[in-house]
Design an enzyme around this catalytic site. Structure first.
Site, mmCIF file in Angstrom:
data_model
loop_
_atom_site.group_PDB
_atom_site.id
_atom_site.type_symbol
_atom_site.label_atom_id
_atom_site.label_comp_id
_atom_site.label_asym_id
_atom_site.label_seq_id
_atom_site.Cartn_x
_atom_site.Cartn_y
_atom_site.Cartn_z
ATOM 1 C CG ASP A 41 -6.568 107.128 53.930
ATOM 2 O OD1 ASP A 41 -6.513 105.887 53.795
ATOM 3 O OD2 ASP A 41 -5.547 107.833 54.096
ATOM 4 C CE1 TYR A 46 -0.903 109.948 57.031
ATOM 5 C CE2 TYR A 46 -3.261 109.947 56.713
ATOM 6 C CZ TYR A 46 -2.005 109.631 56.263
ATOM 7 O OH TYR A 46 -1.855 109.018 55.041
ATOM 8 C CE LYS A 71 -3.213 105.222 54.940
ATOM 9 N NZ LYS A 71 -3.571 106.587 55.326
ATOM 10 C CG HIS A 104 1.497 104.528 56.956
ATOM 11 N ND1 HIS A 104 1.022 105.469 57.825
ATOM 12 C CD2 HIS A 104 1.521 105.139 55.750
ATOM 13 C CE1 HIS A 104 0.779 106.601 57.160
ATOM 14 N NE2 HIS A 104 1.075 106.418 55.909
HETATM 15 N N1 LIG Z 1 -0.353 105.609 52.461
HETATM 16 C C1 LIG Z 1 0.467 106.611 52.338
HETATM 17 O O1 LIG Z 1 1.700 106.431 52.412
HETATM 18 C C2 LIG Z 1 -0.062 107.996 52.078
HETATM 19 C C3 LIG Z 1 0.819 109.033 51.747
HETATM 20 C C4 LIG Z 1 0.272 110.298 51.498
HETATM 21 C C5 LIG Z 1 -1.092 110.502 51.581
HETATM 22 N N2 LIG Z 1 -1.949 109.486 51.931
HETATM 23 C C6 LIG Z 1 -3.424 109.683 52.011
HETATM 24 O O2 LIG Z 1 -3.870 110.169 50.753
HETATM 25 C C7 LIG Z 1 -4.649 111.339 50.952
HETATM 26 C C8 LIG Z 1 -4.607 112.247 49.747
HETATM 27 O O3 LIG Z 1 -3.288 112.627 49.423
HETATM 28 P P1 LIG Z 1 -2.666 114.076 49.746
HETATM 29 O O4 LIG Z 1 -3.400 114.701 50.876
HETATM 30 O O5 LIG Z 1 -1.199 113.853 49.885
HETATM 31 O O6 LIG Z 1 -2.857 114.892 48.407
HETATM 32 P P2 LIG Z 1 -4.022 115.175 47.333
HETATM 33 O O7 LIG Z 1 -5.321 114.677 47.822
HETATM 34 O O8 LIG Z 1 -3.497 114.706 46.027
HETATM 35 O O9 LIG Z 1 -4.014 116.756 47.271
HETATM 36 C C9 LIG Z 1 -4.411 117.548 48.347
HETATM 37 C C10 LIG Z 1 -4.001 118.975 48.035
HETATM 38 O O10 LIG Z 1 -4.662 119.411 46.852
HETATM 39 C C11 LIG Z 1 -5.493 120.538 47.130
HETATM 40 N N3 LIG Z 1 -6.764 120.279 46.401
HETATM 41 C C12 LIG Z 1 -7.748 119.417 46.714
HETATM 42 N N4 LIG Z 1 -8.727 119.420 45.790
HETATM 43 C C13 LIG Z 1 -8.350 120.330 44.857
HETATM 44 C C14 LIG Z 1 -8.950 120.776 43.660
HETATM 45 N N5 LIG Z 1 -10.129 120.302 43.240
HETATM 46 N N6 LIG Z 1 -8.301 121.734 42.937
HETATM 47 C C15 LIG Z 1 -7.100 122.214 43.344
HETATM 48 N N7 LIG Z 1 -6.473 121.825 44.477
HETATM 49 C C16 LIG Z 1 -7.107 120.867 45.227
HETATM 50 C C17 LIG Z 1 -5.684 120.550 48.635
HETATM 51 O O11 LIG Z 1 -5.775 121.872 49.102
HETATM 52 P P3 LIG Z 1 -6.980 122.360 50.090
HETATM 53 O O12 LIG Z 1 -7.026 121.421 51.247
HETATM 54 O O13 LIG Z 1 -6.573 123.741 50.427
HETATM 55 O O14 LIG Z 1 -8.215 122.292 49.238
HETATM 56 C C18 LIG Z 1 -4.354 119.936 49.121
HETATM 57 O O15 LIG Z 1 -3.327 120.918 49.158
HETATM 58 C C19 LIG Z 1 -4.006 111.954 52.218
HETATM 59 O O16 LIG Z 1 -4.797 112.984 52.778
HETATM 60 C C20 LIG Z 1 -3.864 110.718 53.049
HETATM 61 O O17 LIG Z 1 -5.110 110.363 53.641
HETATM 62 C C21 LIG Z 1 -1.436 108.235 52.163
#
Ligand SMILES: NC(=O)c1ccc[n+]([C@@H]2O[C@H](COP(=O)([O-])OP(=O)(O)OC[C@H]3O[C@@H](n4cnc5c(N)ncnc54)[C@H](OP(=O)(O)O)[C@@H]3O)[C@@H](O)[C@H]2O)c1
Length: 274
Positions: A41, A46, A71, A104
Site C-alpha cells: 500500500d 507518501y 492513491k 486518498h
Molecule cells: N488512507 C489513508 O488515509 C491512510 C492513512 C494512514 C495510513 N495509511 C496506510 O496504512 C498503513 C498502516 O498504517 P500506519 O503505518 O499508520 O500504522 P500501523 O501499521 O498501525 O503501525 C505501524 C507502527 O507500529 C509499529 N509496529 C508494527 N508492527 C508492530 C508489532 N507487531 N508490535 C509493535 N509495534 C509494531 C511500527 O514500528 P516499526 O516500523 O518500527 O516496526 C510502526 O511504528 C500505512 O503504512 C499506510 O500504507 C493510509
C-alpha cells in the site's frame, strides 16, 4: 483471497509503506515481500512510489503475483489532473498498472471527489488500474458516487483499530458490497498496544498483542495493512492464520472502541488533505 465487487481478487492482509523511503525503505519492502506479503500500500503523497517500485524490481516475486495499491491526492481531483497524476505515479513506480487505485481523502468541502471518481472509472477502462476505490469515505459520499455513476468503490480504506472500530461504517460497506481496508490497524503502535485487555488476550492465546489485533481485524472480514520496518515484526504480523479468537473474546475487543479513539484526530467530514 477475498472477491471484490468487480470480480477481481485481493489478499486478506497487506503491507503499509508510509514512511518507508529511500534505500532503507527499499530494504524493508523487499524484506516484506520475501517474508510473504503480496499486497503493498503506497500513495502519491507518501513520496515513496519509487521506493516501492524499486523493491518490487529487487524482490524475487513476479509483478503479476503482487497486488499494488496507490492513491490520488486531493490536489489532483480535476479530471485531467487525475489521469496525469496517475500516469506520473506509474512512471515513478516503473509499473504498467496499479492493482488498486484509491481517492486518498474525500475533502467534502471542496466537492471535487465526484469528478475524481469519474477519472478513476475511466482510468480503469484505459487499463491504468485494475480496481478502484476510496479512502476515508462516509456513507453520504458513497451514495453520491452511486447516484452519479452507478459504480461503487471496491474498497473503502479507513482508520480502524481496537480504539476506533468503525462498526457503523463497516456495516455500511458490507451492506453495499464494499470491502473495508484498515489503515493504522495497530493504531500506529500507540497506546492501543499497551491496552490491558489486549495484553491479557495475547497471554491467553500465546500470541503478541499485534497478532491479536490483526486477527481480530481479519475475523471482522476487513483487510489490515500493518507497516513495519523490521523483519521480525513483518513476519509476526503475517502469522495470524493458525488460531481463532472466540466470539466472547471478539466481543471483549469490540468493547474497547471509543468515540474519540482516532489516533490522528482525522474526521473525514472535517479533515482535509491535498
Ligand atoms: N488512507 C489513508 O488515509 C491512510 C492513512 C494512514 C495510513 N495509511 C496506510 O496504512 C498503513 C498502516 O498504517 P500506519 O503505518 O499508520 O500504522 P500501523 O501499521 O498501525 O503501525 C505501524 C507502527 O507500529 C509499529 N509496529 C508494527 N508492527 C508492530 C508489532 N507487531 N508490535 C509493535 N509495534 C509494531 C511500527 O514500528 P516499526 O516500523 O518500527 O516496526 C510502526 O511504528 C500505512 O503504512 C499506510 O500504507 C493510509
Amino acid at each position: 483471497m477475498y472477491k471484490l465487487n468487480d470480480g477481481r481478487e485481493i489478499p486478506e492482509i497487506g503491507f503499509g509503506t508510509y514512511k518507508l523511503k529511500g534505500h532503507s525503505g527499499v530494504q524493508s519492502i523487499v524484506s516484506a515481500i520475501n517474508n510473504g506479503y503480496r499486497m503493498l500500500d503506497t500513495a502519491y503523497n507518501y513520496e515513496n512510489e519509487g521506493t516501492v517500485g524499486q523493491a518490487i524490481a529487487e524482490s524475487s516475486v513476479k509483478r503479476s503475483d503482487l497486488f499494488v495499491t496507490s492513491k490520488l491526492p486531493g490536489r489532483y481531483y480535476q479530471y485531467d489532473d487525475a489521469i496525469t497524476a496517475l500516469q506520473e505515479s506509474l512512471y515513478r513506480a516503473h509499473l504498467d498498472y496499479f492493482d488498486l487505485y484509491l481517492l486518498h481523502w474525500p475533502n467534502p468541502k471542496k466537492g471535487m471527489y465526484p469528478e475524481a471518481w469519474r477519472a478513476l472509472i475511466d482510468a480503469r477502462k484505459f487499463g491504468l488500474v485494475k480496481s478502484i476505490g476510496v479512502c476515508n469515505f462516509l456513507p453520504e459520499y458513497l451514495e453520491k458516487l452511486q447516484n452519479d455513476t452507478g459504480i461503487l468503490p471496491a474498497i473503502n480504506q479507513i482508520e480502524l483499530h481496537p480504539f476506533f472500530n468503525e462498526a457503523k461504517m463497516r456495516k455500511y460497506d458490507a451492506d453495499n458490497g464494499i470491502i473495508t481496508m484498515d489503515w493504522s490497524p495497530l493504531g500506529r503502535g500507540s497506546s492501543v498496544m499497551s491496552d490491558p485487555t489486549l495484553n491479557e488476550l495475547a497471554a491467553k492465546y500465546n500470541k503478541s498483542v499485534g497478532q491479536i489485533i490483526l486477527r481480530w481485524e481479519y475475523q471482522l472480514k476487513t483487510i489490515p495493512i500493518p507497516k513495519s520496518s523490521k523483519t521480525s515484526r513483518q513476519k509476526e504480523n503475517l502469522d495470524i492464520f493458525d488460531f481463532k479468537i472466540s466470539d466472547a473474546d471478539m466481543s471483549q475487543i469490540n468493547l474497547l472502541t471509543k468515540a474519540d479513539g482516532r489516533v490522528h484526530d482525522q474526521d473525514p467530514a472535517e479533515y482535509e488533505e491535498f
